[in-house]
Structure formats: structure tokens, C-alpha cells
Write an enzyme that holds these catalytic residues in place. Structure first.
Site, short mmCIF file in Angstrom:
data_model
loop_
_atom_site.label_atom_id
_atom_site.label_comp_id
_atom_site.label_asym_id
_atom_site.label_seq_id
_atom_site.Cartn_x
_atom_site.Cartn_y
_atom_site.Cartn_z
N SER A 36 95.14 53.77 45.74
CA SER A 36 94.86 52.84 46.83
C SER A 36 94.19 51.55 46.37
CB SER A 36 93.97 53.52 47.88
OG SER A 36 92.80 54.07 47.27
N HIS A 41 86.69 50.83 49.88
CA HIS A 41 87.81 50.16 49.21
C HIS A 41 87.57 48.65 49.19
CE1 HIS A 41 89.90 53.99 49.89
NE2 HIS A 41 90.72 53.60 48.91
#
Length: 269
Positions: A44, A251
Site C-alpha cells: 500500500s 499511511h
């Protein structure tokens, strides 16, 4: 007077030569980049989760137009570009489903992988929801996995990349530290937990860098570019826990992709 004209002429000639050489160098660099066949693999952090602007065709892989591979492609206009990185990918997912575009003509490969194998998501969930002692214990378990099991899994991925793309320059991207210690967070994890999480990121990076080097790959350390932009810094390039969109928690933001990851790939490619 004649001497002054001679000096001026000589200076103009030198300047013209330098400009011509500079122009030639820029043109050669652009031509070199445009001849590159680039494949972006990984998890990711490579697909761009957290950056938004996801390609609907990528489905649950959540490949973003703001992810560093797409940004590098836009800036360098390579001859070909294949983007197979996928949210949630582990080492086995890369070897099983992402290597299709690789071939003997591939010049450049980027990859970030290993965090999911080491249980990063579970570590963060444990640390956010449970006690400090439980958090620290889970981090210890993750570090033990990095010692005992992850190196072999990374070896399998790296060997598979080399087998399919033997001429490629491979850039292995690491992970940032997540927290600024002594930062401006009002609530959340203890300072001890934050320090342990940062230490675990460093530990994972060191193990990954070692395996990359042993395969002749280049490791791209993003810790320096993210310094000053960690969670609790007041200028974070990483999402903290987001209960409304839990998948984007921890993230990089779009700024983290463009300011944290892209410069590292660009300097190593």
C-alpha cells in the site's frame, strides 16, 4: 580596448559552450528517462493508499494517481510503465500476482514490501486499542519475525524479480518513522509506545536494506525525507488513526508520496 573585446568574446564563447553542454546533458537525461521500461511493485505504500485519487480500475488495490510511481512516470515519461502494487500485499502476493509485467527489457523496478508480513497493521491496532504492555509485547513479536522469517521471504521476492528482469535496476523503498517524539499530540499512544514503534520501523528497514544489498539492489531510505513530517510533528505527511477510513490510517498522505517517497526514488533510479 582590443583586449577588452577579446576577453568579452572569449567569455561569450565559453558561456555558449557551457550552455550547449548543459543543454545536451539535459536532453540526454530526458532521452535516457524516456527509454526506461519501469515496473512498480509492492504494498500500500507503493500503491498510494492514503493519498486519494484512486484508479477505479485498480479496485481494492487502491492504486493512486498521487502515488510516487505514478508521479515518477508523469515527470519522466518512461517508454513503458506497469503499476501492479496493491494495498495489503505481502511478499507472497507480490510473487504470485505482481510480476507479470517484468521481462528482460525491464530497466527499472521499485518495490516496498515486508511491513504486512511483519504484522504492521496488527501492531498498530494492538497499540491503539490495548495497554502499553500489550503494545510493547506485540512489537517484540514483530521484531522476532523480522529476525527469523522475513529475510527468507524477501529473498524469495528479490530472487523472483532478478529471474524475470535480470537487467533491471531495482530500488527497494523502506518505511518512515511514524511519530515525532516529544511532539504535539494531545492524546493517543504513550511516548514509550511511540518510541518502540519508531524503533520497529528502523529495525524493519535495516533488515530490508541488508537483504536488498545482498541481491545487488538499491535501498531507498525515506526516513530523512519524512523527518519533521511524522505524526505529532504539526506538519504530518502520515495519517494518524482515522476511524472513518481505517484503511488509510498510518499511511502517507499525498504530500508524503510527493515529498517523502518521490525524491528518494528519483535520486536512486
Amino acid at each position: 580596448m582590443k583586449m577588452s573585446r577579446l576577453v568579452a568574446f572569449s567569455s561569450s564563447l565559453l558561456l555558449g559552450t557551457l550552455l550547449a553542454l548543459t543543454g545536451a546533458s539535459v536532453a540526454q537525461a530526458q532521452e535516457s528517462a524516456q527509454s526506461v521500461d519501469y515496473v512498480a511493485l509492492g504494498d500500500s505504500y507503493s500503491s498510494g493508499v492514503g493519498a486519494g485519487s484512486y484508479d477505479s480500475a485498480s479496485g481494492d488495490c487502491k492504486r493512486s494517481t498521487r502515488a510516487f510511481p505514478a508521479l515518477w512516470k508523469a515527470a519522466n515519461n518512461p517508454a513503458s510503465f506497469a503499476f501492479t502494487a496493491c494495498s495489503g500485499a505481502r511478499t507472497g502476493d507480490v510473487t504470485a500476482g505482481q510480476l507479470g509485467p517484468l521481462n528482460s527489457a525491464t530497466d527499472l523496478v521499485s518495490i516496498s514490501v515486508g511491513g504486512n508480513d511483519a504484522g504492521f497493521a496488527d501492531v498498530m491496532t494492538t497499540c491503539v486499542l490495548q495497554s502499553e504492555a500489550t503494545c510493547l509485547s506485540r512489537i517484540t513479536t514483530a521484531r522476532a519475525y523480522v529476525d527469523s522469517t522475513l529475510p527468507g521471504k524477501l529473498d524469495s521476492v528479490y530472487a523472483a524479480i532478478s529471474a524475470k528482469a535480470p537487467s533491471a535496476h531495482v530500488v527497494v523503498l523502506g518505511y518512515p518513522r511514524f511519530y515525532k517524539l516529544g511532539g504535539s499530540c494531545i492524546a493517543g499512544l504513550s511516548e514509550k509506545e511511540r518510541a518502540a514503534i519508531n524503533g520497529a520501523a528502523d529495525y524493519l528497514n535495516a533488515a530490508t536494506a541488508k537483504r536488498a544489498a545482498d541481491h545487488g539492489f538499491t535501498f531507498g531510505d525515506v526516513t530523512p525525507t519524512f523527518t519533521g513530517h511524522e505524526i505529532c510533528s504539526g506538519s504530518a505527511w502520515l495519517h494518524s488513526v482515522n476511524w472513518l477510513n481505517i484503511g488509510e490510517s498510518y499511511h502517507p498522505t499525498a504530500a508524503g508520496q510527493s515529498g517523502g517517497y518521490l525524491p528518494v526514488l528519483s535520486s536512486k533510479a
